[in-house]
Design an enzyme around this catalytic site. Structure first.
Site, PDB file in Angstrom:
ATOM      1  N   ARG A 121      46.032  48.472  48.074  1.00 25.48           N
ATOM      2  CA  ARG A 121      44.757  48.700  47.385  1.00 25.48           C
ATOM      3  C   ARG A 121      44.672  50.054  46.709  1.00 25.48           C
ATOM      4  O   ARG A 121      43.648  50.377  46.137  1.00 25.48           O
ATOM      5  CB  ARG A 121      43.610  48.481  48.374  1.00 25.48           C
ATOM      6  CG  ARG A 121      43.580  47.041  48.803  1.00 25.48           C
ATOM      7  CD  ARG A 121      42.508  46.662  49.795  1.00 25.48           C
ATOM      8  NE  ARG A 121      42.815  45.322  50.232  1.00 25.48           N
ATOM      9  CZ  ARG A 121      43.550  45.026  51.306  1.00 25.48           C
ATOM     10  NH1 ARG A 121      44.011  45.994  52.077  1.00 25.48           N
ATOM     11  NH2 ARG A 121      43.833  43.778  51.608  1.00 25.48           N
ATOM     12  N   GLY A 134      47.543  44.209  60.788  1.00 24.91           N
ATOM     13  CA  GLY A 134      48.407  43.509  61.724  1.00 24.91           C
ATOM     14  C   GLY A 134      47.698  42.907  62.911  1.00 24.91           C
ATOM     15  O   GLY A 134      48.339  42.366  63.804  1.00 24.91           O
ATOM     16  N   ALA A 135      46.351  42.990  62.953  1.00 25.16           N
ATOM     17  CA  ALA A 135      45.630  42.463  64.109  1.00 25.16           C
ATOM     18  C   ALA A 135      45.902  40.978  64.301  1.00 25.16           C
ATOM     19  O   ALA A 135      45.988  40.501  65.438  1.00 25.16           O
ATOM     20  CB  ALA A 135      44.131  42.710  63.949  1.00 25.16           C
ATOM     21  N   ASP A 190      37.253  36.120  63.478  1.00 24.68           N
ATOM     22  CA  ASP A 190      38.051  36.826  62.473  1.00 24.68           C
ATOM     23  C   ASP A 190      37.140  37.521  61.472  1.00 24.68           C
ATOM     24  O   ASP A 190      37.436  37.588  60.284  1.00 24.68           O
ATOM     25  CB  ASP A 190      39.029  35.888  61.772  1.00 24.68           C
ATOM     26  CG  ASP A 190      40.063  36.630  60.937  1.00 24.68           C
ATOM     27  OD1 ASP A 190      40.149  37.862  61.066  1.00 24.68           O
ATOM     28  OD2 ASP A 190      40.765  35.986  60.145  1.00 24.68           O
ATOM     29  N   TRP A 199      37.436  42.382  51.060  1.00 22.58           N
ATOM     30  CA  TRP A 199      37.806  43.780  50.781  1.00 22.58           C
ATOM     31  C   TRP A 199      37.449  44.217  49.377  1.00 22.58           C
ATOM     32  O   TRP A 199      37.486  45.408  49.072  1.00 22.58           O
ATOM     33  CB  TRP A 199      39.317  43.956  50.978  1.00 22.58           C
ATOM     34  CG  TRP A 199      40.121  43.115  50.038  1.00 22.58           C
ATOM     35  CD1 TRP A 199      40.621  41.869  50.275  1.00 22.58           C
ATOM     36  CD2 TRP A 199      40.489  43.433  48.693  1.00 22.58           C
ATOM     37  NE1 TRP A 199      41.276  41.390  49.169  1.00 22.58           N
ATOM     38  CE2 TRP A 199      41.215  42.335  48.180  1.00 22.58           C
ATOM     39  CE3 TRP A 199      40.294  44.535  47.875  1.00 22.58           C
ATOM     40  CZ2 TRP A 199      41.725  42.309  46.881  1.00 22.58           C
ATOM     41  CZ3 TRP A 199      40.798  44.523  46.582  1.00 22.58           C
ATOM     42  CH2 TRP A 199      41.505  43.418  46.106  1.00 22.58           C
ATOM     43  N   CYS A 234      51.476  29.974  57.939  1.00 19.82           N
ATOM     44  CA  CYS A 234      51.439  29.909  56.480  1.00 19.82           C
ATOM     45  C   CYS A 234      50.066  30.078  55.860  1.00 19.82           C
ATOM     46  O   CYS A 234      49.951  30.349  54.658  1.00 19.82           O
ATOM     47  CB  CYS A 234      52.004  28.562  56.007  1.00 19.82           C
ATOM     48  SG  CYS A 234      53.502  28.010  56.845  1.00 19.82           S
ATOM     49  N   MET A 269      59.012  35.733  49.437  1.00 20.35           N
ATOM     50  CA  MET A 269      58.968  34.722  50.488  1.00 20.35           C
ATOM     51  C   MET A 269      60.218  34.866  51.348  1.00 20.35           C
ATOM     52  O   MET A 269      61.274  34.320  51.057  1.00 20.35           O
ATOM     53  CB  MET A 269      58.899  33.319  49.863  1.00 20.35           C
ATOM     54  CG  MET A 269      58.966  32.185  50.871  1.00 20.35           C
ATOM     55  SD  MET A 269      57.535  32.172  51.975  1.00 20.35           S
ATOM     56  CE  MET A 269      58.112  30.975  53.196  1.00 20.35           C
TER      57      MET A 269
END
Length: 725
Positions: free
Chosen positions: A159, A222-223, A349, A438, A649, A689
């Site tokens: 960002r 990474g939570a 979340d 965000w 995914c 990927m």
């Protein structure tokens, strides 16, 4: 103090400065690009980003620069520039652009200092441009490994960057905090902010660093993958670590950490139960910061729990501090000062890492120094910046199945019946897809309004049965069940599809009410910029850049750019000419009803009044929708594949395999033939990927493919006919 109203110099001085700039621009040749690089207003010599300039961002020498992520420490994304305004914005044209040569989302806010624009693309590649002409001055590539596109939850985007005293600071995806020389792009120092080995080290950095009076502050993500959140500060000149603040407790058996957060952990620890530390706990500060230089406080917005389900994380017990909170710490020492938790018992979340804005508001007959935030949970909060006292909170979405209201006496949400998750699927709105994510919001002291990209995207939640949650390193560990009660899930998803919407929202933070909105066909529009020219700038999901009146929302100008920008726009001035710049590269949260969504490559676009002769290349030709193969797998394989897809995914490729950076329902025959090589062995690692052979077997990959084939067959007829999936 860096509050919006108080950062403006005397009205007469500012008016004279703006009038002078307007005169210079009026006399300049419309197409001229020669001699454009220099101080933004040619007053008091070259711009130096330091405490003095950031405390006086609207002084004549600084007014045309964009020196920090949110322009200034208050993060309000409001520019006093008026050369481009509601009376002449129809004359806006494309001045220059740079093709960033990626189909990935580009989320960065550029910086402009002394006539040079600094931009960050995917994998933290930073380029310096002549801000008037687009000439490239240098490029720095930190050579982040392509595997980090998978090891980070949401791809290789960032960002933004930070600037201080002739240096730029990059929070690299792989955890390095890097200082480079702003004049040459050469590396000055590098510090590794987190370990990259070990059972729980699944961190990454996607947020922009901030520099507060010589201290570089950076969080991490990474939570979802299972980490313990923390924020760390470094000396901007030397790279020496100054302090570290953990946002959730570690294993109590290990005792104090010996860090700045030790006193705060004494407060947080009693609010946890079970063995949360085995899964990290979460609370990562992956995006949102603000700073008040007079109070000397850094405000940290914290994220969701790890795992998501409260039941598995903390035995359905305790508030779990400091998940989904704003935490204020001393800027010099990192010492805890206060906190306010938006989402106790977090298991949806939800994150409170959405942008915070500092300003002064007149509330109840007196001036209050406030923090404003609109996090994922659908409530707009106004909080006292000195004490953390909740002043007001109201929902800004039409449906909130999480909480009916926020109790102003206790500061706690009043949960709706059935809000907590059980093993029976239910629909939550807002959901993990966020009422506001965000994407940067803005505040105009001229209108008194906050502007944000809002959306309504319900989602189905159900926790896994006892024994059904297995922690897997570097994979999303939600603790959800993804495939039980399929008929109920299908009905809930149909309801979610029907309710999905997105809009640009103007919100009055004093009255806690909507002023106006601009509806869009789908969610997914980007961050916003407000200016004293009565302008509001936003990239839209309609693949345009649009500009509205800030007071009423009336559309003034729009350009088809064959991209749906999600980044925050900026405006700046070089030698008396005002510009608007934005990174246009779509990527991020999926959209249920969007269908196949083809765009051009991501680009940095720069506009000014009267610009002509620069055109974007034509979009790529449309591709036909490939017919999926017939489903040969059994229901058990499809169900297993659905669960694995949700765990592995969904963040990139969309819930229920809809949307995302690549809609996997519509793979070509060639791609399907290569599916295992792509998923397991990293055949497309150059496209971001990486392979998953460390956590998926060939049978797992086959089951995921079976689920994708099933979803494609379910949706093909309507999608091929041009309907919504």
């Amino acid at each position: 103090m860096q509050w919006s109203k108080r950062s403006v110099p005397g009205i007469g001085v500012l008016a004279a400065c703006l009038a002078l700039l307007g005169c210079v621009a009026a006399d300049a040749p419309v197409g001229s690009t020669a001699g454009m690089v220099g101080a933004s207003t040619a007053v008091d010599g070259p711009t130096v980003v330091n405490g003095q300039s950031l405390r006086n961002i609207n002084a004549p020498a600084n007014i045309g620069d964009w020196m920090s992520h949110g322009r200034g420490w208050s993060e309000d994304r409001f520019s006093p520039l008026t050369q481009i305004n509601d009376g002449n914005v129809s004359q806006l044209g494309l001045a220059w652009f740079d093709d960033l040569a990626t189909m990935r989302g580009v989320q960065a806010t550029p910086l402009v200092v002394d006539g040079v624009l600094y931009n960050e693309s995917i994998y933290n590649i930073v380029t310096a441009y002549n801000a008037a002409t687009g000439e490239k001055l240098w490029t720095y590539d930190p050579e982040v490994g392509p595997e980090w596109a998978r090891l980070a939850c949401c791809g290789p985007s960032s960002r933004g960057i930070a600037a201080w005293n002739g240096k730029l600071y990059i929070g690299a995806l792989d955890g390095r905090l890097i200082a480079v020389d702003a004049a040459t792009g050469s590396e000055v120092w590098s510090a590794q902010t987190f370990e990259t080995e070990g059972e729980l080290n699944a961190y990454s950095i996607t947020g922009a660093p901030r520099v507060y009076d010589g201290k570089v502050v950076i969080g991490n993500g990474g939570a979802d993958y299972g980490v313990r959140g923390f924020v760390v500060a470094y000396d901007a000149e030397t790279g020496e670590q100054l302090w570290k603040f953990y946002t959730v407790p570690g294993n109590p058996a290990d005792g104090p950490d010996g860090e700045a957060s030790d006193s705060a952990m004494d407060i947080a620890l009693p609010t946890w139960a079970g063995e949360w530390w085995r899964y990290g706990g979460g609370g990562t500060a992956w995006d949102s910061f603000a700073y008040d230089p007079e109070l000397n406080l850094v405000y940290i917005g914290t994220g969701n729990g790890s795992p998501h389900m409260w039941y598995f994380r903390s035995n359905d017990e305790g508030d779990n501090l400091f998940l989904c909170s704003i935490v204020a710490v001393d800027a010099d020492t990192g010492e805890y000062k206060w906190h306010y938790q938006m989402v106790p018992e977090e298991e949806w979340d939800y994150t409170c890492t959405q942008p915070m804005i500092l300003t002064d508001l007149e509330i109840g007959g007196r001036e209050r120094q406030v923090i404003m935030q609109a996090p994922k949970n659908g409530f707009f909060y106004v909080i006292d910046g000195a004490s953390g006292e909740l002043i007001s909170a109201e929902t800004y979405v039409s449906e909130n199945t999480w909480a009916s209201r926020i109790d102003l006496e206790t500061g706690r949400p009043v949960l709706q019946p059935g809000a907590h998750n059980t093993t029976t699927p239910h629909l939550m709105s807002p959901s993990w897809l966020a009422a506001h994510s965000w994407h940067p919001m803005a505040f105009s002291p001229d209108t008194g309004l906050v502007y944000l990209s809002a959306q309504e995207q319900p989602s189905t939640y159900a926790r896994a049965e006892d024994g059904g949650f297995n922690f897997v390193h570097h994979r999303s560990n939600s603790g959800q069940s993804r495939g039980n009660m399929p008929e109920l899930r299908a009905a809930l998803q149909a309801e979610a599809n029907e309710k999905e919407k997105g809009y640009l929202l103007a919100w009055d933070p004093v009255t806690q009410s909507e002023a106006w909105r601009v509806p869009y066909a789908h969610p997914g529009s980007g961050g916003v910029l407000a200016t004293a020219g009565n302008l509001l700038v936003q990239g839209t999901i309609d693949k345009t850049l649009a500009i509205y009146r800030a007071d009423t929302g009336a559309k003034l100008w729009e350009m088809d750019i064959d991209q749906a920008p999600v980044a925050g726009p900026i405006t700046y001035m070089v030698d008396g000419v005002q510009y608007i710049a934005i990174n246009a590269g779509w990527g991020g949260s999926p959209v249920y009803n969007l269908g196949p969504f083809q765009t051009s490559t991501a680009k940095l676009l720069v506009f000014r009044l009267g610009a002509t002769g620069v055109t974007l290349p034509p979009p790529p030709p449309p591709t036909s929708l490939p017919r999926p193969p017939y489903l040969s797998a059994n229901e058990a394989q499809v169900s297993h594949g659905r669960q694995l897809y949700g765990d592995t995914c969904v963040r990139c490729h969309g819930e229920n395999a809809v949307g995302g950076v690549k809609d996997l329902r519509w793979m070509t025959q060639e791609t399907r033939a290569q599916f295992n090589d792509i998923v397991l062995h990293g055949l497309f690692i150059d496209r971001g990927m990486a392979g998953f052979s460390d956590i998926l077997s060939e049978e797992d990959a086959a089951d995921i493919h079976a689920f994708l084939i099933a979803r494609a067959n379910e949706d093909y007829t309507d999608a091929a006919a041009g309907g919504h999936p």
